[in-house]
Design a protein around this motif. Structure first.
Motif, PDB file in Angstrom:
ATOM      1  N   VAL A   1       0.820  -1.214   0.000  1.00  0.00           N
ATOM      2  CA  VAL A   1       0.000   0.000   0.000  1.00  0.00           C
ATOM      3  C   VAL A   1       0.857   1.268   0.000  1.00  0.00           C
ATOM      4  CG1 VAL A   1      -1.919  -1.147   1.157  1.00  0.00           C
ATOM      5  CG2 VAL A   1      -0.146  -0.012   2.526  1.00  0.00           C
ATOM      6  N   GLY A   2       2.112   1.124   0.387  1.00  0.00           N
ATOM      7  CA  GLY A   2       2.973   2.296   0.465  1.00  0.00           C
ATOM      8  C   GLY A   2       2.807   3.012   1.799  1.00  0.00           C
ATOM      9  N   ALA A   3       3.860   3.648   2.240  1.00  0.00           N
ATOM     10  CA  ALA A   3       3.830   4.414   3.489  1.00  0.00           C
ATOM     11  C   ALA A   3       3.878   5.903   3.163  1.00  0.00           C
ATOM     12  CB  ALA A   3       5.015   4.040   4.373  1.00  0.00           C
ATOM     13  N   ASP A   4       3.203   6.696   3.994  1.00  0.00           N
ATOM     14  CA  ASP A   4       3.175   8.148   3.782  1.00  0.00           C
ATOM     15  C   ASP A   4       3.024   8.828   5.142  1.00  0.00           C
ATOM     16  OD1 ASP A   4       3.187  10.573   2.592  1.00  0.00           O
ATOM     17  OD2 ASP A   4       1.129  10.494   1.832  1.00  0.00           O
ATOM     18  N   GLY A   5       3.576  10.006   5.277  1.00  0.00           N
ATOM     19  CA  GLY A   5       3.467  10.746   6.524  1.00  0.00           C
ATOM     20  C   GLY A   5       4.804  11.309   6.955  1.00  0.00           C
ATOM     21  N   ALA A   6       4.926  11.559   8.262  1.00  0.00           N
ATOM     22  CA  ALA A   6       6.143  12.178   8.813  1.00  0.00           C
ATOM     23  C   ALA A   6       6.584  11.422  10.049  1.00  0.00           C
ATOM     24  CB  ALA A   6       5.898  13.649   9.147  1.00  0.00           C
ATOM     25  N   VAL A   7       7.887  11.410  10.260  1.00  0.00           N
ATOM     26  CA  VAL A   7       8.474  10.837  11.469  1.00  0.00           C
ATOM     27  C   VAL A   7       9.466  11.876  11.993  1.00  0.00           C
ATOM     28  CG1 VAL A   7       9.791   8.965  12.495  1.00  0.00           C
ATOM     29  CG2 VAL A   7       8.243   8.483  10.572  1.00  0.00           C
ATOM     30  N   PHE A   8       9.206  12.394  13.188  1.00  0.00           N
ATOM     31  CA  PHE A   8      10.044  13.458  13.752  1.00  0.00           C
ATOM     32  C   PHE A   8      11.090  12.861  14.692  1.00  0.00           C
ATOM     33  CE2 PHE A   8       6.353  15.689  12.290  1.00  0.00           C
ATOM     34  CZ  PHE A   8       6.817  16.926  11.897  1.00  0.00           C
ATOM     35  N   ALA A   9      12.278  13.473  14.643  1.00  0.00           N
ATOM     36  CA  ALA A   9      13.393  12.977  15.455  1.00  0.00           C
ATOM     37  C   ALA A   9      14.288  14.147  15.844  1.00  0.00           C
ATOM     38  CB  ALA A   9      14.193  11.927  14.690  1.00  0.00           C
ATOM     39  N   ASP A  10      15.009  13.950  16.931  1.00  0.00           N
ATOM     40  CA  ASP A  10      16.035  14.903  17.360  1.00  0.00           C
ATOM     41  C   ASP A  10      17.378  14.501  16.748  1.00  0.00           C
ATOM     42  OD1 ASP A  10      14.230  16.281  18.899  1.00  0.00           O
ATOM     43  OD2 ASP A  10      14.766  15.287  20.780  1.00  0.00           O
TER      44      ASP A  10
END
Length: 363
Positions: A228-237
Protein backbone atom coordinates in the motif's frame (compact mmCIF):
# COMPACT_ATOMS: atom_id res chain seq x y z
CA UNK A 1 -27.26 81.90 32.09
CA UNK A 2 -29.60 84.96 31.70
CA UNK A 3 -30.15 86.47 28.29
CA UNK A 4 -29.29 90.14 27.78
CA UNK A 5 -30.99 92.50 25.33
CA UNK A 6 -29.70 95.68 23.69
CA UNK A 7 -32.48 98.33 23.64
CA UNK A 8 -32.75 101.43 21.47
CA UNK A 9 -35.47 103.98 22.41
CA UNK A 10 -36.51 106.63 19.86
CA UNK A 11 -39.53 108.86 19.14
CA UNK A 12 -39.97 110.38 22.66
CA UNK A 13 -39.65 114.12 23.37
CA UNK A 14 -38.37 113.38 26.85
CA UNK A 15 -36.37 110.18 26.86
CA UNK A 16 -35.16 110.77 30.41
CA UNK A 17 -38.70 110.57 31.82
CA UNK A 18 -39.20 107.15 30.17
CA UNK A 19 -35.86 105.95 31.58
CA UNK A 20 -36.81 107.29 35.03
CA UNK A 21 -40.08 105.38 34.92
CA UNK A 22 -38.24 102.16 34.10
CA UNK A 23 -35.83 102.71 37.00
CA UNK A 24 -38.70 103.35 39.40
CA UNK A 25 -40.27 100.05 38.36
CA UNK A 26 -37.05 98.21 39.24
CA UNK A 27 -35.99 97.59 35.65
CA UNK A 28 -32.34 96.64 35.32
CA UNK A 29 -30.50 99.07 33.06
CA UNK A 30 -26.81 98.97 32.16
CA UNK A 31 -24.48 100.62 29.64
CA UNK A 32 -26.87 103.58 29.25
CA UNK A 33 -26.00 106.22 26.66
CA UNK A 34 -27.99 108.88 24.78
CA UNK A 35 -26.94 109.76 21.26
CA UNK A 36 -28.86 112.07 18.89
CA UNK A 37 -31.97 111.87 21.05
CA UNK A 38 -31.95 108.03 21.14
CA UNK A 39 -31.31 106.08 24.33
CA UNK A 40 -29.15 102.92 24.16
CA UNK A 41 -28.90 100.50 27.07
CA UNK A 42 -29.02 96.81 28.00
CA UNK A 43 -31.57 94.99 30.14
CA UNK A 44 -32.81 91.51 30.97
CA UNK A 45 -35.99 89.60 30.04
CA UNK A 46 -38.01 91.16 32.90
CA UNK A 47 -36.90 94.64 31.88
CA UNK A 48 -37.92 93.91 28.26
CA UNK A 49 -41.43 93.11 29.48
CA UNK A 50 -41.65 96.44 31.35
CA UNK A 51 -40.48 98.34 28.27
CA UNK A 52 -43.15 96.73 26.10
CA UNK A 53 -45.85 97.57 28.67
CA UNK A 54 -44.87 101.26 28.90
CA UNK A 55 -43.89 102.08 25.31
CA UNK A 56 -47.43 103.00 24.16
CA UNK A 57 -48.02 105.26 27.15
CA UNK A 58 -44.88 107.24 26.36
CA UNK A 59 -45.27 106.91 22.57
CA UNK A 60 -41.78 105.57 21.98
CA UNK A 61 -40.35 103.23 19.41
CA UNK A 62 -38.38 100.29 20.74
CA UNK A 63 -35.69 98.36 18.87
CA UNK A 64 -34.63 95.10 20.51
CA UNK A 65 -31.56 92.99 19.74
CA UNK A 66 -30.32 90.00 21.74
CA UNK A 67 -26.77 90.52 22.91
CA UNK A 68 -24.38 87.85 21.56
CA UNK A 69 -26.12 87.01 18.27
CA UNK A 70 -23.70 89.24 16.40
CA UNK A 71 -20.92 86.84 17.37
CA UNK A 72 -22.21 84.24 14.94
CA UNK A 73 -20.75 80.80 15.54
CA UNK A 74 -19.00 81.93 18.68
CA UNK A 75 -22.29 81.83 20.57
CA UNK A 76 -22.98 78.35 19.29
CA UNK A 77 -19.53 77.07 20.19
CA UNK A 78 -19.83 78.42 23.73
CA UNK A 79 -23.12 76.62 24.37
CA UNK A 80 -23.19 73.48 26.47
CA UNK A 81 -24.97 71.60 23.68
CA UNK A 82 -22.01 72.07 21.36
CA UNK A 83 -19.61 70.96 24.10
CA UNK A 84 -21.66 67.80 24.65
CA UNK A 85 -21.81 67.17 20.87
CA UNK A 86 -18.01 67.34 20.73
CA UNK A 87 -17.50 65.35 23.92
CA UNK A 88 -19.53 62.34 22.74
CA UNK A 89 -17.47 61.64 19.56
CA UNK A 90 -14.27 62.42 21.44
CA UNK A 91 -15.09 59.77 24.05
CA UNK A 92 -16.28 57.40 21.31
CA UNK A 93 -12.90 57.67 19.60
CA UNK A 94 -11.34 55.79 22.53
CA UNK A 95 -13.41 52.66 21.74
CA UNK A 96 -13.13 50.09 18.97
CA UNK A 97 -16.26 50.32 16.80
CA UNK A 98 -15.56 48.02 13.86
CA UNK A 99 -13.50 44.83 13.43
CA UNK A 100 -13.04 43.61 9.85
CA UNK A 101 -11.27 40.51 8.50
CA UNK A 102 -10.12 40.77 4.87
CA UNK A 103 -9.65 37.37 3.23
CA UNK A 104 -10.58 35.80 -0.09
CA UNK A 105 -11.40 32.55 1.75
CA UNK A 106 -14.59 32.75 3.85
CA UNK A 107 -13.56 29.82 6.06
CA UNK A 108 -10.30 31.58 6.97
CA UNK A 109 -12.13 34.83 7.76
CA UNK A 110 -14.59 32.91 9.94
CA UNK A 111 -11.77 31.21 11.89
CA UNK A 112 -10.03 34.54 12.47
CA UNK A 113 -13.27 36.23 13.59
CA UNK A 114 -13.96 33.48 16.13
CA UNK A 115 -10.40 33.70 17.45
CA UNK A 116 -10.71 37.50 17.80
CA UNK A 117 -13.99 37.11 19.67
CA UNK A 118 -12.40 34.53 21.96
CA UNK A 119 -9.61 37.04 22.69
CA UNK A 120 -12.26 39.75 23.42
CA UNK A 121 -11.19 41.87 20.44
CA UNK A 122 -14.72 42.99 19.67
CA UNK A 123 -16.57 46.27 18.99
CA UNK A 124 -17.10 48.67 21.93
CA UNK A 125 -13.89 47.47 23.58
CA UNK A 126 -11.66 50.34 24.85
CA UNK A 127 -8.65 50.83 22.57
CA UNK A 128 -6.38 50.97 25.61
CA UNK A 129 -7.35 47.37 26.51
CA UNK A 130 -6.62 45.92 23.07
CA UNK A 131 -3.40 43.84 23.14
CA UNK A 132 -0.35 44.85 21.14
CA UNK A 133 -0.49 43.86 17.47
CA UNK A 134 2.50 41.56 17.94
CA UNK A 135 0.67 39.66 20.68
CA UNK A 136 -2.50 39.35 18.58
CA UNK A 137 -0.45 38.13 15.62
CA UNK A 138 1.34 35.55 17.77
CA UNK A 139 -1.94 34.16 19.16
CA UNK A 140 -3.53 33.90 15.71
CA UNK A 141 -0.51 32.21 14.12
CA UNK A 142 -0.10 29.72 16.97
CA UNK A 143 -3.76 28.77 16.69
CA UNK A 144 -3.75 28.50 12.87
CA UNK A 145 -0.60 26.92 11.33
CA UNK A 146 -1.84 27.80 7.84
CA UNK A 147 -1.00 31.48 8.46
CA UNK A 148 2.39 32.82 7.41
CA UNK A 149 1.76 36.39 8.63
CA UNK A 150 -1.02 38.66 9.85
CA UNK A 151 -1.21 42.32 8.88
CA UNK A 152 -3.18 44.98 10.72
CA UNK A 153 -4.61 48.28 9.54
CA UNK A 154 -6.15 50.65 12.07
CA UNK A 155 -7.92 53.79 10.87
CA UNK A 156 -9.73 55.75 13.55
CA UNK A 157 -11.95 53.32 15.45
CA UNK A 158 -11.80 50.57 12.79
CA UNK A 159 -9.41 47.62 13.02
CA UNK A 160 -8.85 45.56 9.87
CA UNK A 161 -7.12 42.17 10.15
CA UNK A 162 -5.54 40.80 6.96
CA UNK A 163 -4.45 37.13 7.31
CA UNK A 164 -1.81 35.88 4.86
CA UNK A 165 -1.72 32.15 4.17
CA UNK A 166 1.44 30.10 3.90
CA UNK A 167 2.27 28.85 0.41
CA UNK A 168 1.36 25.25 -0.23
CA UNK A 169 4.17 22.94 0.85
CA UNK A 170 5.67 20.56 -1.68
CA UNK A 171 4.97 17.75 0.78
CA UNK A 172 1.21 18.29 0.37
CA UNK A 173 1.34 18.41 -3.42
CA UNK A 174 3.25 15.27 -4.05
CA UNK A 175 2.61 13.54 -7.32
CA UNK A 176 1.39 9.97 -7.26
CA UNK A 177 4.31 7.58 -7.49
CA UNK A 178 5.13 3.98 -6.83
CA UNK A 179 4.51 2.58 -3.30
CA UNK A 180 7.37 3.43 -0.99
CA UNK A 181 8.74 2.91 2.50
CA UNK A 182 9.70 5.80 4.77
CA UNK A 183 13.40 5.82 5.60
CA UNK A 184 15.61 8.17 7.64
CA UNK A 185 17.39 10.89 5.65
CA UNK A 186 19.70 11.40 8.64
CA UNK A 187 20.39 9.76 11.97
CA UNK A 188 18.57 10.80 15.15
CA UNK A 189 16.32 9.81 18.04
CA UNK A 190 12.65 9.34 17.11
CA UNK A 191 10.26 11.60 19.06
CA UNK A 192 6.89 11.00 17.34
CA UNK A 193 5.13 9.48 14.33
CA UNK A 194 2.57 11.25 12.11
CA UNK A 195 1.76 8.50 9.59
CA UNK A 196 -1.00 8.72 7.00
CA UNK A 197 -0.38 5.24 5.59
CA UNK A 198 1.87 2.33 6.38
CA UNK A 199 3.03 0.60 9.53
CA UNK A 200 5.67 1.68 12.04
CA UNK A 201 8.94 -0.18 12.05
CA UNK A 202 10.72 1.82 14.72
CA UNK A 203 9.39 3.23 17.99
CA UNK A 204 9.60 6.47 19.94
CA UNK A 205 13.01 7.11 21.63
CA UNK A 206 14.69 4.67 19.22
CA UNK A 207 18.03 5.76 17.76
CA UNK A 208 18.14 5.36 13.97
CA UNK A 209 20.84 5.80 11.34
CA UNK A 210 20.63 7.29 7.91
CA UNK A 211 18.77 4.89 5.59
CA UNK A 212 16.99 2.91 8.36
CA UNK A 213 13.36 2.02 7.61
CA UNK A 214 11.00 4.06 9.79
CA UNK A 215 7.67 2.88 8.35
CA UNK A 216 6.93 0.14 5.84
CA UNK A 217 4.37 0.21 3.07
CA UNK A 218 4.14 -3.60 2.91
CA UNK A 219 1.37 -4.95 5.17
CA UNK A 220 1.09 -8.63 6.08
CA UNK A 221 -2.02 -10.17 7.58
CA UNK A 222 -3.14 -13.77 7.69
CA UNK A 223 -0.49 -14.92 5.25
CA UNK A 224 -1.46 -12.27 2.74
CA UNK A 225 0.77 -9.42 1.69
CA UNK A 226 -0.48 -6.04 0.45
CA UNK A 227 1.74 -3.30 -0.91
CA UNK A 228 0.00 0.00 0.00
CA UNK A 229 2.97 2.30 0.46
CA UNK A 230 3.83 4.41 3.49
CA UNK A 231 3.18 8.15 3.78
CA UNK A 232 3.47 10.75 6.52
CA UNK A 233 6.14 12.18 8.81
CA UNK A 234 8.47 10.84 11.47
CA UNK A 235 10.04 13.46 13.75
CA UNK A 236 13.39 12.98 15.46
CA UNK A 237 16.03 14.90 17.36
CA UNK A 238 19.44 15.21 15.69
CA UNK A 239 22.49 17.43 15.93
CA UNK A 240 23.58 19.62 13.06
CA UNK A 241 26.92 21.41 12.79
CA UNK A 242 26.44 24.98 11.62
CA UNK A 243 29.49 26.98 10.48
CA UNK A 244 29.22 30.71 9.91
CA UNK A 245 31.20 33.79 8.92
CA UNK A 246 29.70 37.22 9.69
CA UNK A 247 30.92 40.81 9.46
CA UNK A 248 31.64 42.36 12.85
CA UNK A 249 29.53 45.43 11.99
CA UNK A 250 25.92 44.51 11.24
CA UNK A 251 23.15 46.75 9.89
CA UNK A 252 19.80 46.26 11.62
CA UNK A 253 16.20 47.35 11.22
CA UNK A 254 13.74 47.02 14.09
CA UNK A 255 10.36 48.22 15.20
CA UNK A 256 10.34 51.17 17.55
CA UNK A 257 7.63 52.56 19.79
CA UNK A 258 3.99 52.69 18.72
CA UNK A 259 2.80 56.25 18.09
CA UNK A 260 -0.84 57.37 18.37
CA UNK A 261 -1.82 60.59 16.59
CA UNK A 262 -5.17 62.39 16.97
CA UNK A 263 -6.59 64.97 14.57
CA UNK A 264 -9.92 66.88 14.56
CA UNK A 265 -11.99 67.28 11.42
CA UNK A 266 -15.58 67.91 10.45
CA UNK A 267 -17.67 64.86 9.40
CA UNK A 268 -18.20 66.29 5.93
CA UNK A 269 -14.45 66.64 5.37
CA UNK A 270 -13.77 63.08 4.22
CA UNK A 271 -11.18 61.77 1.85
CA UNK A 272 -12.10 58.98 -0.55
CA UNK A 273 -9.54 56.78 1.18
CA UNK A 274 -11.41 57.23 4.48
CA UNK A 275 -14.91 56.41 3.25
CA UNK A 276 -14.53 52.66 3.62
CA UNK A 277 -13.27 52.75 7.20
CA UNK A 278 -15.10 55.88 8.39
CA UNK A 279 -17.06 55.46 11.62
CA UNK A 280 -20.24 57.37 12.59
CA UNK A 281 -18.23 59.21 15.25
CA UNK A 282 -15.70 60.80 12.98
CA UNK A 283 -14.99 64.17 14.60
CA UNK A 284 -11.77 62.73 15.96
CA UNK A 285 -9.47 60.71 13.69
CA UNK A 286 -6.76 58.59 15.27
CA UNK A 287 -3.87 56.90 13.51
CA UNK A 288 -1.45 54.38 14.96
CA UNK A 289 1.86 53.49 13.40
CA UNK A 290 5.06 51.87 14.55
CA UNK A 291 8.24 53.77 13.94
CA UNK A 292 11.08 51.79 12.37
CA UNK A 293 14.56 52.18 13.72
CA UNK A 294 17.72 51.36 11.86
CA UNK A 295 21.37 51.48 12.74
CA UNK A 296 24.51 49.46 13.21
CA UNK A 297 26.05 47.51 16.03
CA UNK A 298 29.33 45.71 16.40
CA UNK A 299 29.66 42.09 17.44
CA UNK A 300 32.12 41.79 20.33
CA UNK A 301 33.12 39.01 22.68
CA UNK A 302 30.44 38.30 25.23
CA UNK A 303 27.56 38.51 22.74
CA UNK A 304 27.65 34.81 21.88
CA UNK A 305 24.64 33.84 24.00
CA UNK A 306 22.62 37.06 23.81
CA UNK A 307 23.01 38.09 20.17
CA UNK A 308 24.93 35.59 18.06
CA UNK A 309 23.07 32.36 18.84
CA UNK A 310 19.52 33.84 18.52
CA UNK A 311 20.49 35.45 15.20
CA UNK A 312 21.96 32.23 13.80
CA UNK A 313 19.02 30.21 15.11
CA UNK A 314 16.55 32.36 13.17
CA UNK A 315 18.72 32.12 10.07
CA UNK A 316 18.92 28.33 10.37
CA UNK A 317 15.16 27.92 10.78
CA UNK A 318 14.48 30.17 7.79
CA UNK A 319 16.68 27.85 5.69
CA UNK A 320 15.17 24.64 7.08
CA UNK A 321 11.72 23.08 6.91
CA UNK A 322 8.73 24.94 8.27
CA UNK A 323 8.09 22.57 11.20
CA UNK A 324 11.67 22.36 12.47
CA UNK A 325 12.42 23.63 15.98
CA UNK A 326 15.70 24.12 17.83
CA UNK A 327 15.84 22.31 21.16
CA UNK A 328 19.40 23.13 22.25
CA UNK A 329 22.70 24.55 21.07
CA UNK A 330 26.40 24.19 21.90
CA UNK A 331 29.21 26.52 20.88
CA UNK A 332 32.18 24.62 19.44
CA UNK A 333 34.32 27.67 18.73
CA UNK A 334 33.95 31.38 17.91
CA UNK A 335 36.75 33.72 16.83
CA UNK A 336 36.66 37.52 16.51
CA UNK A 337 39.02 38.94 13.88
CA UNK A 338 39.45 42.53 12.73
CA UNK A 339 36.34 42.60 10.55
CA UNK A 340 34.88 39.06 10.74
CA UNK A 341 33.34 36.71 13.28
CA UNK A 342 33.81 33.02 12.42
CA UNK A 343 32.72 29.94 14.26
CA UNK A 344 30.84 26.67 14.47
CA UNK A 345 27.78 25.90 16.61
CA UNK A 346 25.97 22.60 17.19
CA UNK A 347 22.16 22.87 17.06
CA UNK A 348 19.86 20.13 18.33
CA UNK A 349 17.05 20.09 15.76
CA UNK A 350 13.67 18.38 15.93
CA UNK A 351 12.35 17.85 12.42
CA UNK A 352 10.76 15.36 10.04
CA UNK A 353 13.51 12.98 8.92
CA UNK A 354 11.33 10.67 6.83
CA UNK A 355 11.84 10.41 3.07
CA UNK A 356 10.29 7.96 0.63
CA UNK A 357 12.16 5.03 -0.89
CA UNK A 358 10.29 3.03 -3.55
CA UNK A 359 9.49 -0.57 -2.65
CA UNK A 360 11.16 -3.09 -4.92
CA UNK A 361 8.48 -5.42 -6.34
CA UNK A 362 10.63 -7.29 -8.80
CA UNK A 363 10.18 -7.33 -12.56
Amino acid sequence: MHKRYAIKITGAHDVSSFISKLVSNGTKISSLSIQNGAAHFQTDRKGLQSIRQLRRSYRVKVSVRQVGLEKGFKGIFSSYRFLIACLIPFLASFFLWTVNVESDMPEVAERIEKKLEKSSIVPLKPLALIPDEGEIRRELMLDDPALSWVRFRRVGTTLTVIPMLSPQSDENVEEDGPPADLVARTGGVITRFELKKGERVGHVHQTVKKGDVLATGVLEQGGKTAVVGADGAVFADYWIEYSFSLPKTIDFHMQGEEVMQFSFHWPWQKNKADEQDASPWSFIRSERHVEEKSGQFELVEGMEETVLIPMLKNKLLSESFSKAIVRDEKILHVSFDNDKVNGTILFLINDNIAVKRPISQGD
